[in-house]
Design an enzyme around this catalytic site. Structure first.
Site, PDB file in Angstrom:
ATOM      1  N   GLN A   3      -0.773   8.261  -5.728  1.00 47.46           N
ATOM      2  CA  GLN A   3      -1.192   9.242  -4.955  1.00 47.46           C
ATOM      3  C   GLN A   3       0.192   9.300  -4.445  1.00 47.46           C
ATOM      4  OE1 GLN A   3      -3.132   5.991  -2.220  1.00 47.46           O
ATOM      5  NE2 GLN A   3      -4.351   7.128  -1.519  1.00 47.46           N
ATOM      6  N   CYS A  31      -7.123  -1.671  -5.943  1.00 42.78           N
ATOM      7  CA  CYS A  31      -6.529  -2.253  -5.150  1.00 42.78           C
ATOM      8  C   CYS A  31      -6.924  -2.166  -3.860  1.00 42.78           C
ATOM      9  CB  CYS A  31      -5.064  -1.509  -4.758  1.00 42.78           C
ATOM     10  SG  CYS A  31      -5.703   0.450  -5.205  1.00 42.78           S
ATOM     11  N   SER A  32      -6.545  -1.448  -3.081  1.00 50.59           N
ATOM     12  CA  SER A  32      -7.701  -1.055  -1.784  1.00 50.59           C
ATOM     13  C   SER A  32      -8.563  -0.426  -1.977  1.00 50.59           C
ATOM     14  CB  SER A  32      -6.508  -1.169  -0.490  1.00 50.59           C
ATOM     15  OG  SER A  32      -7.577  -1.119   0.521  1.00 50.59           O
ATOM     16  N   ALA A  33      -7.670   1.190  -2.114  1.00 54.37           N
ATOM     17  CA  ALA A  33      -8.553   2.412  -2.650  1.00 54.37           C
ATOM     18  C   ALA A  33      -8.851   2.146  -3.944  1.00 54.37           C
ATOM     19  CB  ALA A  33      -7.884   3.584  -1.715  1.00 54.37           C
ATOM     20  N   GLY A  34      -8.480   1.923  -4.899  1.00 53.93           N
ATOM     21  CA  GLY A  34      -8.707   1.626  -6.225  1.00 53.93           C
ATOM     22  C   GLY A  34      -8.059   2.613  -6.670  1.00 53.93           C
ATOM     23  N   VAL A  35      -6.768   3.983  -6.209  1.00 51.73           N
ATOM     24  CA  VAL A  35      -6.556   4.889  -6.713  1.00 51.73           C
ATOM     25  C   VAL A  35      -4.935   5.471  -7.546  1.00 51.73           C
ATOM     26  CG1 VAL A  35      -8.564   6.583  -5.844  1.00 51.73           C
ATOM     27  CG2 VAL A  35      -6.656   6.343  -4.398  1.00 51.73           C
ATOM     28  N   ASP A  85       0.689  -1.188  -0.032  1.00 53.81           N
ATOM     29  CA  ASP A  85      -0.040  -0.001  -0.138  1.00 53.81           C
ATOM     30  C   ASP A  85       0.955   1.753  -0.377  1.00 53.81           C
ATOM     31  OD1 ASP A  85      -2.302   1.691  -0.133  1.00 53.81           O
ATOM     32  OD2 ASP A  85      -2.693   1.194   2.100  1.00 53.81           O
ATOM     33  N   ARG A 110      -1.688   2.781  -5.920  1.00 57.21           N
ATOM     34  CA  ARG A 110      -1.825   1.399  -7.490  1.00 57.21           C
ATOM     35  C   ARG A 110      -2.315   1.161  -8.523  1.00 57.21           C
ATOM     36  NH1 ARG A 110      -1.124  -3.021  -2.155  1.00 57.21           N
ATOM     37  NH2 ARG A 110      -2.780  -1.149  -1.888  1.00 57.21           N
TER      38      ARG A 110
END
Length: 294
Positions: A272, A227-231, A194, A233
């Protein structure tokens, strides 16, 4: 603007050492995180429970909805369906070539599979582990090999799994609804942490996944990337997908800045960190060298 100008491969390679990645990334943030962008975010209180992170929200103009041609009698009414996901254009502004989304939470798994079914998705690319940095990154939304699970009207059956290397998994999933079934390929790569980046030795994995995604998109088997947030990675990977498509042609012209800006206009906060932004440049050079363009 000079940063937007697409360069030939030779110009691009020569410019690398002169680039200030921190400056470029901060300029990207200033131009894509404005009050006007904020107004386009969906902040409806009723759907906040379906967002993994309260500060990662989808744009209204590109939010994913069930495709109108779905004949599934279980289809959720369009005005009631919500998922934190956005359509992403391909190169040459090909509409809805990819879907970028967050890692599902327990409350959104049914809608995740509804999105997959009604958007004719053929490939899912998962760029995270289920657990990382002391917290849950994504709910496990598919059953283990040889098992079935029911999510709303959808039966999900994982019929095979391959593992190579230890952080890379390929699952073949049969998705059923009523009397119809479809095959979904699910790739999970848990080797990218992450907020992190990967080194050049791992670009082969990303390159292969980009090839899978681009091929699916061109065959109208729209790929889902998360991914987790989708922004972070997810955005970095989709920039790599665009670069790979461009570099099919050795006469291509490239502007990483322009690619990332367009991604951020379709889903907020894509890529990010300056390091992730620079990683797209590193991959581009790696691919140019591997294609023997220089």
């Amino acid at each position: 603007m000079e940063l937007e100008r697409a360069q030939t491969i030779q110009e691009f390679v020569k410019s690398i050492e002169k680039r200030n990645f921190e400056f470029e990334f901060q300029y990207l943030r200033q131009s894509t995180e404005t009050k006007e962008h904020d107004k386009q975010l969906i902040k409806t209180v009723q759907v906040q429970r379906l967002n993994r992170y309260s500060n990662i929200l989808p744009f209204s103009h590109s939010i994913v909805k069930p495709e109108a041609q779905s004949t599934n009698k279980f289809s959720t009414p369009r005005d009631k369906f919500y998922i934190n996901a956005n359509y992403i254009k391909g190169i040459n502004n090909v509409e809805k070539q990819y879907i970028a989304t967050q890692g599902p939470i327990p409350e959104s798994i049914d809608d995740f599979w509804h999105m997959v079914w009604t958007n004719n998705v053929g490939v899912v690319i998962m760029l995270c582990a289920l657990f990382d940095r002391g917290r849950i990154q994504c709910e496990k939304y598919w059953p283990s090999q040889g098992q079935k699970a029911q999510f709303g009207p959808y039966e999900v059956n994982t019929i095979s799994q391959e593992e190579a290397p230890k952080t890379f998994f390929k699952n073949k999933i049969i998705l059923r609804c009523q009397d119809e079934q479809r095959e979904i390929l699910h790739f999970q790569w848990a080797g990218w942490t992450d907020f992190g980046v990967v080194d050049n030795s791992q670009f082969k994995i990303l390159d292969m996944l980009a090839e899978v995604s681009n091929t699916a998109g061109m065959q109208n088997k729209r790929p889902v990337v998360h991914c987790s947030a989708g922004v972070g990675r997810t955005g970095t990977f989709l920039a790599i997908c665009h670069i790979k498509q461009l570099l099919i042609n050795n006469q291509a012209k490239i502007s990483v800045f322009s690619i990332v800006r367009r991604l951020r206009e379709q889903r907020a906060l894509m890529i990010q960190t300056p390091e992730q932004y620079q990683m797209v440049y590193r991959y581009t050079i790696w691919l140019i060298e591997n294609l023997k363009y220089i």
